[in-house]
Each structure stands twice: as C-alpha cells, then as structure tokens.
Design an enzyme around this catalytic site. Structure first.
Site, PDB file in Angstrom:
ATOM      1  N   THR A  45       0.852  -1.187   0.000  1.00  0.00           N
ATOM      2  CA  THR A  45       0.000   0.000   0.000  1.00  0.00           C
ATOM      3  C   THR A  45       0.894   1.247   0.000  1.00  0.00           C
ATOM      4  O   THR A  45       2.074   1.163   0.368  1.00  0.00           O
ATOM      5  CB  THR A  45      -0.964  -0.011   1.204  1.00  0.00           C
ATOM      6  N   THR A  47       1.573   4.432   1.585  1.00  0.00           N
ATOM      7  CA  THR A  47       2.408   4.943   2.670  1.00  0.00           C
ATOM      8  C   THR A  47       3.319   3.860   3.225  1.00  0.00           C
ATOM      9  O   THR A  47       4.484   4.115   3.556  1.00  0.00           O
ATOM     10  CB  THR A  47       1.532   5.531   3.798  1.00  0.00           C
ATOM     11  N   CYS A  48       2.814   2.648   3.280  1.00  0.00           N
ATOM     12  CA  CYS A  48       3.605   1.526   3.811  1.00  0.00           C
ATOM     13  C   CYS A  48       4.823   1.258   2.934  1.00  0.00           C
ATOM     14  O   CYS A  48       5.913   0.977   3.440  1.00  0.00           O
ATOM     15  CB  CYS A  48       2.738   0.273   3.914  1.00  0.00           C
ATOM     16  N   SER A  49       4.643   1.333   1.612  1.00  0.00           N
ATOM     17  CA  SER A  49       5.715   1.024   0.661  1.00  0.00           C
ATOM     18  C   SER A  49       6.615   2.210   0.346  1.00  0.00           C
ATOM     19  O   SER A  49       7.767   2.023  -0.034  1.00  0.00           O
ATOM     20  CB  SER A  49       5.116   0.513  -0.649  1.00  0.00           C
ATOM     21  N   LEU A  53       8.039   1.119   5.636  1.00  0.00           N
ATOM     22  CA  LEU A  53       9.047   0.068   5.519  1.00  0.00           C
ATOM     23  C   LEU A  53      10.390   0.628   5.036  1.00  0.00           C
ATOM     24  O   LEU A  53      11.431   0.283   5.608  1.00  0.00           O
ATOM     25  CB  LEU A  53       8.561  -1.062   4.622  1.00  0.00           C
TER      26      LEU A  53
END
Length: 158
Positions: A45, A47-49, A53
C-alpha cells in the site's frame, strides 16, 4: 482495550518464510530480546511502501548497533510479506511477519476496520519497542497519520 506500556505481549503464532512457511509464536520472537515491531495496514500500500518500511530498511543498521532487532508485521499472508520484502530490498535480519488472520493484531487490541476500502480487518499503523516481551514504548498513529511509528521517531526513543 489495546495493549499498554508495561504489558506483556500476548502469545500468538505468526508466520514468516525462510526455507518455507514457518510458524513461530510471539514468545519465541520476543523473549530475551530487544525488538522494535512496526505494523502496517497492508503490504504494497502507498504509505507503507513509500515511507514506513523504507525508513526501517534505511535505518536497520542503526537499530542493530543498539542491539535491537526489527520486525515488520501486517495482516497479510506470508507469501505477500515475502514478496513485499523482496521488492523493498529488506536486509537479512529484518523480520517480515504475517498475521494472516489478524489474531495477534486483535490480541493487541490494535485492529483497524478497513472494509470501506475492500481490505477487511487490518492492523492499525503502529510501532512498539519491547524488551523480553514487555512493551516499553507504544506509538499508535491516528488515522491517516505517519509520524510516531516511523523508524526515525523510534530511534529517538530507544
């Protein structure tokens, strides 16, 4: 009610891929160790990517120099977590943990209803620091926020 600072992490099995799918309970992951665990609503997703992370990948060595292990968790299956880790060039040692059914997330009291986005129940965006399975720091993001669970912020606390 969600987990609090001073609480022991609940014992729940998670999965990861090493030489195949491995089931490991949280006691084995956290007992006798210093660990930063951060959770994301979903692998791949935005913001996560793009931020979450990658920040922990970038600062991984700084955590290790402090004697702290790093684990990323999402309510995804272990194959998705493995593929996401490979696509993000996650270093060896940064654990990519799958909470496929959300059991650990629910036990923490940190579930997020993302059904409006077709994602079902997921983990809230958070980061915690635990020593020997006991929560010492807990940072839960407000919906749509990304600040207190970042690698940069966690480094200032541990």
């Amino acid at each position: 009610m969600s987990i609090q600072v001073g609480d022991r992490l609940p014992e729940v099995p998670l999965q990861r891929i090493r030489e195949g799918v491995e089931t490991i309970d949280t006691n084995a992951l956290f007992d006798g160790r210093k660990v930063v665990l951060f959770a994301v609503p979903g692998a791949f997703t935005p913001t996560c990517s793009e931020k979450h992370l990658p920040g922990f990948v970038q600062h991984f060595d700084e955590f290790r120099r402090k004697g702290i292990e790093v684990a990323c968790m999402a309510v995804n299956d272990p194959f998705v977590m493995q593929a996401w880790g490979q696509s993000q060039h996650v270093p060896d040692g940064l654990m990519m943990l799958a909470d496929g059914n959300g059991d650990f997330t629910r036990a923490l009291g940190l579930e997020l209803d993302a059904s409006a986005y077709g994602m079902g129940t997921r983990a809230k965006r958070f980061a915690l620091y635990a020593e020997d399975g006991v929560v010492k720091q807990l940072n839960i993001e407000a919906p749509g926020e990304f600040r207190v669970s970042s690698a940069e912020h966690m480094l200032t606390l541990v």
